[in-house]
Scaffold this active site. Structure first.
Site, PDB file in Angstrom:
ATOM      1  N   HIS A 136      31.379  25.485  39.508  1.00  0.00           N
ATOM      2  CA  HIS A 136      32.818  25.189  39.506  1.00  0.00           C
ATOM      3  C   HIS A 136      33.174  24.306  40.697  1.00  0.00           C
ATOM      4  CE1 HIS A 136      34.201  28.858  36.917  1.00  0.00           C
ATOM      5  NE2 HIS A 136      33.146  28.239  36.395  1.00  0.00           N
TER       6      HIS A 136
ATOM      7  N   GLU B 224      35.379  24.663  43.026  1.00  0.00           N
ATOM      8  CA  GLU B 224      35.520  25.397  44.288  1.00  0.00           C
ATOM      9  C   GLU B 224      34.162  25.663  44.922  1.00  0.00           C
ATOM     10  OE1 GLU B 224      38.680  27.281  41.475  1.00  0.00           O
ATOM     11  OE2 GLU B 224      36.749  26.261  41.292  1.00  0.00           O
TER      12      GLU B 224
ATOM     13  N   CYS C 235      39.180  31.157  39.308  1.00  0.00           N
ATOM     14  CA  CYS C 235      38.755  32.279  38.477  1.00  0.00           C
ATOM     15  C   CYS C 235      38.309  33.417  39.404  1.00  0.00           C
ATOM     16  CB  CYS C 235      37.599  31.845  37.566  1.00  0.00           C
ATOM     17  SG  CYS C 235      36.055  31.508  38.454  1.00  0.00           S
TER      18      CYS C 235
ATOM     19  N   CYS D 283      35.292  32.404  41.690  1.00  0.00           N
ATOM     20  CA  CYS D 283      35.638  31.526  42.809  1.00  0.00           C
ATOM     21  C   CYS D 283      36.524  32.233  43.834  1.00  0.00           C
ATOM     22  CB  CYS D 283      36.287  30.251  42.285  1.00  0.00           C
ATOM     23  SG  CYS D 283      35.115  29.242  41.331  1.00  0.00           S
TER      24      CYS D 283
END
Length: 158
Positions: free
Chosen positions: A64, A66, A94, A97
């Protein structure tokens, strides 16, 4: 990697300036046919890490935006804790993260659009480190628009 400082554009708030930088990362994800989420990590008004979703390209569900930005920032400062840093991300993190932000002890998280389906806050805001400041809906329209467009185009292609 070129690092930008807030002083490069003093006519907008720091949160808007850095969210626009995160949006640039989201655009890179969009161009690569990834879910268009972008992130930057800022310390002392300077971008020290950035990333965008790479889950398709790397065939890695943990890739992701992040996570990419956290890794770049930790490498830049040579430490695992990001206590004096702010994460700017175009979409609410999410659970994974948010958990990574907890372990990195990120000082602030600023996100653009809420994620009512996969965002961590639908589960619990206690996922973040107790000292982490959370700010949402910065440039919300721009941040949600890029994601909505992406999924609309995906639905129209099928």
């Amino acid at each position: 990697m070129k690092y930008y400082s807030f002083t490069d554009s003093p006519l907008v708030s720091p949160d808007e300036f850095f969210m626009k930088e995160a949006l640039k990362e989201a655009q890179l994800a969009l161009e690569a046919d990834e879910v268009p989420v972008g992130a930057v990590v800022v310390s002392k008004a300077k971008i020290i890490g950035k990333g965008h979703n790479l889950t398709q390209r790397l065939n890695d569900v943990t890739a992701h935006a992040e996570m990419q930005a956290f890794t770049a920032a930790a490498n830049y400062i040579g430490a695992k804790y990001l206590t004096d840093c702010t994460l700017y991300v175009t979409l609410e993190p999410c659970v994974m993260c948010a958990g990574a932000a907890f372990w990195a002890q990120v000082g602030r998280i600023v996100y653009g659009a809420s994620d009512p389906v996969r965002g961590f806050s639908i589960h619990s805001k206690n996922i973040l480190h107790p000292k982490t400041e959370l700010i949402g809906n910065i440039l919300e329209a721009e941040c949600s628009s890029i994601v909505k467009r992406f999924f609309l185009e995906k639905r129209n292609k099928s």
